[in-house]
Design a protein around this motif. Sequence first.
Motif, short mmCIF file in Angstrom:
data_model
loop_
_atom_site.label_atom_id
_atom_site.label_comp_id
_atom_site.label_asym_id
_atom_site.label_seq_id
_atom_site.Cartn_x
_atom_site.Cartn_y
_atom_site.Cartn_z
N MET A 1 3.78 -104.47 81.39
CA MET A 1 2.96 -103.28 81.48
C MET A 1 1.62 -103.53 80.77
O MET A 1 1.58 -104.04 79.66
N LYS A 2 0.55 -103.12 81.42
CA LYS A 2 -0.79 -103.36 80.89
C LYS A 2 -1.41 -102.05 80.41
O LYS A 2 -1.51 -101.09 81.17
N LEU A 3 -1.82 -102.01 79.14
CA LEU A 3 -2.38 -100.81 78.54
C LEU A 3 -3.85 -101.01 78.23
O LEU A 3 -4.27 -102.11 77.85
N CYS A 4 -4.62 -99.93 78.37
CA CYS A 4 -6.03 -99.94 78.00
C CYS A 4 -6.21 -99.03 76.79
O CYS A 4 -5.83 -97.86 76.82
N LEU A 5 -6.78 -99.57 75.74
CA LEU A 5 -6.93 -98.85 74.48
C LEU A 5 -8.41 -98.75 74.12
O LEU A 5 -9.11 -99.76 74.05
N VAL A 6 -8.90 -97.51 73.93
CA VAL A 6 -10.30 -97.29 73.55
C VAL A 6 -10.30 -96.60 72.19
O VAL A 6 -9.91 -95.45 72.06
N GLU A 7 -10.74 -97.33 71.18
CA GLU A 7 -10.71 -96.87 69.78
C GLU A 7 -11.88 -97.51 69.05
O GLU A 7 -12.00 -98.74 69.03
N ASP A 8 -12.77 -96.67 68.46
CA ASP A 8 -13.98 -97.22 67.87
C ASP A 8 -13.78 -97.78 66.47
O ASP A 8 -14.66 -98.45 65.94
N SER A 9 -12.61 -97.53 65.85
CA SER A 9 -12.32 -98.12 64.54
C SER A 9 -11.78 -99.53 64.76
O SER A 9 -10.69 -99.70 65.32
N LYS A 10 -12.53 -100.52 64.31
CA LYS A 10 -12.14 -101.91 64.55
C LYS A 10 -10.80 -102.23 63.90
O LYS A 10 -9.95 -102.90 64.51
N SER A 11 -10.57 -101.73 62.70
CA SER A 11 -9.31 -102.03 62.00
C SER A 11 -8.12 -101.37 62.69
O SER A 11 -7.06 -101.99 62.86
N LEU A 12 -8.29 -100.12 63.14
CA LEU A 12 -7.19 -99.44 63.81
C LEU A 12 -6.94 -100.06 65.18
O LEU A 12 -5.79 -100.20 65.60
N PHE B 1 -7.36 -103.15 65.96
CA PHE B 1 -6.61 -104.39 65.71
C PHE B 1 -5.14 -104.09 65.43
O PHE B 1 -4.24 -104.76 65.98
N SER B 2 -4.87 -103.09 64.59
CA SER B 2 -3.49 -102.76 64.23
C SER B 2 -2.69 -102.28 65.44
O SER B 2 -1.53 -102.64 65.62
N LEU B 3 -3.34 -101.45 66.27
CA LEU B 3 -2.65 -100.94 67.45
C LEU B 3 -2.36 -102.05 68.45
O LEU B 3 -1.26 -102.09 69.04
N LYS B 4 -3.30 -102.94 68.64
CA LYS B 4 -3.07 -104.05 69.56
C LYS B 4 -1.93 -104.92 69.08
O LYS B 4 -1.09 -105.38 69.88
N GLY C 1 -8.38 -103.92 74.62
CA GLY C 1 -8.98 -102.94 73.73
C GLY C 1 -10.49 -102.91 73.82
O GLY C 1 -11.14 -103.95 74.02
N PHE C 2 -11.06 -101.71 73.65
CA PHE C 2 -12.50 -101.53 73.66
C PHE C 2 -12.90 -100.64 72.49
O PHE C 2 -12.25 -99.62 72.23
N GLU C 3 -13.98 -101.01 71.80
CA GLU C 3 -14.54 -100.14 70.77
C GLU C 3 -15.56 -99.17 71.37
O GLU C 3 -15.74 -98.07 70.86
N SER C 4 -16.17 -99.57 72.45
CA SER C 4 -17.21 -98.77 73.09
C SER C 4 -16.70 -98.18 74.40
O SER C 4 -16.23 -98.91 75.27
#
Length: 221
Positions: free
Chosen positions: A1-12, A14-17, A29-32
Amino acid sequence: MKLCLVEDSKSLLFSLKKLLAEEKYIVRGFESPKEALNIIPGEEYDLFILDVNLPEISGYELARKIRVYHPETPIMFLTVRDSLEDKIAGFEAGADDYLAKPFEPMELIARIKALLKRKVLDHQELLEHKGIQLNVDEKIVECNGQEIILTLTEFQILEYLMRNQGKAIDKDRIASMIWEDPFELSPNLVSVYVSKLRKKLDQHTNEPVIKTIKGFGYRIG
């Protein structure tokens, strides 16, 4: 399964990935959000996980744009904004789930699994008749929740009859749908398979499922 994650906190991000990778998910993952929108239209995902407080555009607006390209893919908001008004705005933007930060990692995983399971079920083709449920994709037949074990040929015959509920189907037509060269087969072969199929089905039902049309063929319903 492929997930797309958009989160502007770089540390979070990383942790979520890392957390999701441990669960065997493929994560992009994308910050922007604007960067994400350059990629998302051309790629397929099984789930989008979005923050709300994003730079450039809000997570709500991002969800609306995603819905244009992926109208059926589930969307989850993962955000510190946890008021009732925020949640309503999220669902109105197209979200399927809304989880407030801080969150327990196992709850996040459980919610993701539930959304992905729902997505799979939504795309499965199911045929039903009086308690009998035939899952075309998984090749599973159940009656009132109990699985009925069929051979592939029995499954194919049942699927064909269920797709034509209420219609009398002659034996030659059944044979031509199941076998590549039906004219070289024994004329009784369809009857033999239907007899075996009928016995398996009738063990789980209160009345015969497959009706015989004498001198012609069979009918369900």
